[in-house]
Design an enzyme around this catalytic site. Structure first.
Site, PDB file in Angstrom:
ATOM      1  N   HIS A 164       4.892 -21.832 -59.736  1.00 36.46           N
ATOM      2  CA  HIS A 164       6.025 -21.494 -60.628  1.00 36.46           C
ATOM      3  C   HIS A 164       7.301 -21.602 -59.815  1.00 36.46           C
ATOM      4  O   HIS A 164       7.713 -20.653 -59.146  1.00 36.46           O
ATOM      5  CB  HIS A 164       5.877 -20.081 -61.193  1.00 36.46           C
ATOM      6  CG  HIS A 164       4.695 -19.932 -62.090  1.00 36.46           C
ATOM      7  ND1 HIS A 164       4.782 -19.995 -63.455  1.00 36.46           N
ATOM      8  CD2 HIS A 164       3.376 -19.774 -61.803  1.00 36.46           C
ATOM      9  CE1 HIS A 164       3.567 -19.860 -63.980  1.00 36.46           C
ATOM     10  NE2 HIS A 164       2.694 -19.721 -63.001  1.00 36.46           N
TER      11      HIS A 164
ATOM     12  N   HIS B 287      -0.986 -25.467 -58.806  1.00 37.85           N
ATOM     13  CA  HIS B 287      -0.495 -24.419 -59.723  1.00 37.85           C
ATOM     14  C   HIS B 287       0.615 -23.614 -59.058  1.00 37.85           C
ATOM     15  O   HIS B 287       0.376 -22.834 -58.133  1.00 37.85           O
ATOM     16  CB  HIS B 287      -1.641 -23.489 -60.115  1.00 37.85           C
ATOM     17  CG  HIS B 287      -1.261 -22.528 -61.198  1.00 37.85           C
ATOM     18  ND1 HIS B 287      -1.791 -22.594 -62.462  1.00 37.85           N
ATOM     19  CD2 HIS B 287      -0.392 -21.498 -61.223  1.00 37.85           C
ATOM     20  CE1 HIS B 287      -1.265 -21.635 -63.212  1.00 37.85           C
ATOM     21  NE2 HIS B 287      -0.415 -20.953 -62.475  1.00 37.85           N
TER      22      HIS B 287
ATOM     23  N   GLU C 281      -6.448 -14.976 -67.928  1.00 43.02           N
ATOM     24  CA  GLU C 281      -5.992 -14.334 -66.688  1.00 43.02           C
ATOM     25  C   GLU C 281      -5.987 -12.823 -66.920  1.00 43.02           C
ATOM     26  O   GLU C 281      -4.945 -12.192 -67.119  1.00 43.02           O
ATOM     27  CB  GLU C 281      -4.594 -14.819 -66.290  1.00 43.02           C
ATOM     28  CG  GLU C 281      -4.206 -14.316 -64.900  1.00 43.02           C
ATOM     29  CD  GLU C 281      -2.807 -14.721 -64.462  1.00 43.02           C
ATOM     30  OE1 GLU C 281      -2.101 -15.374 -65.238  1.00 43.02           O
ATOM     31  OE2 GLU C 281      -2.418 -14.362 -63.328  1.00 43.02           O
TER      32      GLU C 281
ATOM     33  N   HIS D 139      -2.656 -21.603 -68.488  1.00 46.26           N
ATOM     34  CA  HIS D 139      -3.067 -20.296 -67.990  1.00 46.26           C
ATOM     35  C   HIS D 139      -4.117 -19.800 -68.977  1.00 46.26           C
ATOM     36  O   HIS D 139      -3.847 -19.777 -70.187  1.00 46.26           O
ATOM     37  CB  HIS D 139      -1.890 -19.332 -67.984  1.00 46.26           C
ATOM     38  CG  HIS D 139      -0.895 -19.583 -66.887  1.00 46.26           C
ATOM     39  ND1 HIS D 139      -0.141 -20.724 -66.815  1.00 46.26           N
ATOM     40  CD2 HIS D 139      -0.531 -18.812 -65.832  1.00 46.26           C
ATOM     41  CE1 HIS D 139       0.643 -20.656 -65.739  1.00 46.26           C
ATOM     42  NE2 HIS D 139       0.429 -19.512 -65.125  1.00 46.26           N
TER      43      HIS D 139
ATOM     44  N   ASP E  32       0.489 -20.543 -56.817  1.00 46.33           N
ATOM     45  CA  ASP E  32       0.943 -19.785 -57.986  1.00 46.33           C
ATOM     46  C   ASP E  32       2.322 -19.157 -57.787  1.00 46.33           C
ATOM     47  O   ASP E  32       3.256 -19.484 -58.499  1.00 46.33           O
ATOM     48  CB  ASP E  32      -0.078 -18.715 -58.380  1.00 46.33           C
ATOM     49  CG  ASP E  32       0.101 -18.232 -59.832  1.00 46.33           C
ATOM     50  OD1 ASP E  32       0.931 -18.804 -60.558  1.00 46.33           O
ATOM     51  OD2 ASP E  32      -0.602 -17.295 -60.229  1.00 46.33           O
TER      52      ASP E  32
ATOM     53  N   GLN F  77       5.770 -18.971 -71.441  1.00 48.09           N
ATOM     54  CA  GLN F  77       5.469 -17.729 -70.718  1.00 48.09           C
ATOM     55  C   GLN F  77       5.334 -16.509 -71.642  1.00 48.09           C
ATOM     56  O   GLN F  77       4.475 -15.660 -71.450  1.00 48.09           O
ATOM     57  CB  GLN F  77       6.559 -17.469 -69.674  1.00 48.09           C
ATOM     58  CG  GLN F  77       6.537 -16.092 -69.006  1.00 48.09           C
ATOM     59  CD  GLN F  77       5.442 -15.956 -67.971  1.00 48.09           C
ATOM     60  OE1 GLN F  77       5.562 -16.462 -66.869  1.00 48.09           O
ATOM     61  NE2 GLN F  77       4.350 -15.278 -68.318  1.00 48.09           N
TER      62      GLN F  77
END
Ligand code: FE2
Length: 422
Positions: free
Chosen positions: A59, A57, A213, A210, A309, A152
């Protein structure tokens, strides 16, 4: 004649004095004390030889942007998303590519040779998607980059969110992402999961969402994710990332939820560095840790990985592509301190994420790619404890990176002249 023979290695499962025979980029034999002629022989001197690290995971489109255009003052997930929204209009294709390549250099140096990166699909230009597809191609000779189409700003909250995500898949993005807890309402979050899982089923894709969270004990989208996985027969292809609300859920409810997740064969990714940093921000004391229930999920038979992440981005000011740092934090936050649990933490940054990504020919077994690390440690627990130096990194039998052993010279009366920590 072998291309490479690794001798005197300790493997993560505890076997010692092991040899690994390598020919044409593949492992052809793993056996104790094997002796065979080879163009090159590597003596591991009893140190740990491991398959490479895998990050389930990440970005990559926002990595290494820390401070642009400002730092996250509250330290919350929501300010991070707002800050990323401020930064996005200033991004350029070349800047994303250069930062991503720089991060991949760090990853290789740390023995991290496969990354699943989410890529923001919210804007119709799909600028980050185009950039990371180029990066995927450029790093392919040395790193497996798998991309997740990530809405996102919310799939249904964003104009044309679903259409943009579908276009990203058309361009070659590998996995379907989502962010149900960020949709405008709980009902829209539920609807987004249904739409995205149906899209994945139609296209034969994996899903990595996701999910939940937040610190909200009533955020229960993972229940819906498990349901849709089971309904559509996506068993083994769906991962729930973060799942931090599970930390705060009622124990009775969790006693029903975890078996449903196991029934659906859900994969789970916790992101210890980020979860411990972002969660509990609205608490006074005691402050919740926020990481999902890793030991309990493992005990129920689910595959659990730890992800990095974020590195130096709107959500997190730290990180350096070091999956041993990630495992170290996971071990502490999850109180996974037994010998068996420390080994599980090592698996959470190697074999478990490899399984979630669907990596083929991974591992130290005959027939697998000759991808491996020589670590300055004697076993997986020590590798985590020391965040061990990656003395060597190999892919397809070729060395990609080397580091010296961390020996510190000492100048102490009556003591040895140095210490090497193992
Ligand atoms: Fe993430």
């Amino acid at each position: 004649m072998l291309d490479l023979l690794v001798r005197n290695a300790t493997l993560p499962d505890g076997r010692t004095r092991m040899s690994i025979a390598i020919q044409d980029g593949r492992i052809i034999e793993v056996a104790e004390g094997l002796a065979a002629p080879a163009h090159e022989t590597l003596d591991a001197h009893g140190l740990l030889v491991s398959p490479p690290f895998v990050d389930a995971h990440f970005h990559l489109d926002s990595a290494l942007t820390y401070g642009q255009p400002r730092v996250n003052a509250s330290g919350t997930l929501l300010e991070g998303i707002a800050l990323w929204g401020e930064l996005k209009p200033t991004l350029t294709h070349d800047a994303i590519v250069q930062r991503a390549l720089q991060y991949c250099d760090m990853a290789v140096a740390r023995g991290l040779l496969a990354i699943r990166s989410h890529v923001d699909t919210s804007h119709p230009s799909l600028l980050p998607v185009q950039a990371l597809l180029e990066v995927k191609q450029r790093v392919a000779p040395y790193l497996d980059l798998q991309l997740v189409a990530f809405p996102q700003d919310g799939l249904l909250r964003t104009p044309d969110g679903l259409h943009n995500l579908q276009r990203a898949l058309d361009l070659g993005v590998d996995v379907v992402g989502g962010i149900p807890h960020f949709e405008r309402t709980y009902a829209q979050g539920t609807e987004s999961i249904k739409l995205l899982c149906e899209l994945a089923a139609e296209r034969g894709k994996r899903v990595d969402m996701h999910c939940d969270e937040s610190d909200d004990p009533h955020s229960r989208h993972v229940e819906t994710l498990a349901f849709q996985t089971q309904r559509l027969g996506l068993h083994g292809r769906v991962t729930g990332s973060h799942l931090t609300s599970m930390h705060s859920m009622d124990n009775y409810y969790v006693s029903k939820l975890i078996p449903l997740m196991a029934e659906a064969g859900l994969g789970v990714v916790a992101n210890p560095l980020i979860n411990i940093t972002l969660q509990g921000r609205h608490d006074t004391y005691p402050k919740r840790r926020g990481m999902t229930r890793v030991p309990e999920l493992l005990a129920a038979g689910l595959t659990v990985a730890f992800g990095q992440d974020c590195v130096m981005d709107p959500w997190y000011s730290g990180g350096s592509a070091d999956m041993l740092e990630v495992a170290h934090m996971g071990l502490h936050v999850g109180q996974m301190s037994s010998q068996a649990a420390m080994r599980q933490c090592f698996d959470a940054v190697t074999v478990n994420p490899a399984k979630l990504l669907g990596l083929e020919h991974y591992g130290l077994v005959p027939g697998a790619h000759a991808d491996f690390l020589l670590l300055h440690a004697c076993n997986p627990a020590d590798a985590i404890r020391l965040r061990a130096a990656r003395l060597g990194v190999w892919r397809r039998g070729k060395r990609l990176a080397s580091s010296p052993a961390p020996v510190v010279q000492l100048h102490l009366p009556g003591r040895p002249g140095g210490v090497n920590f193992i």
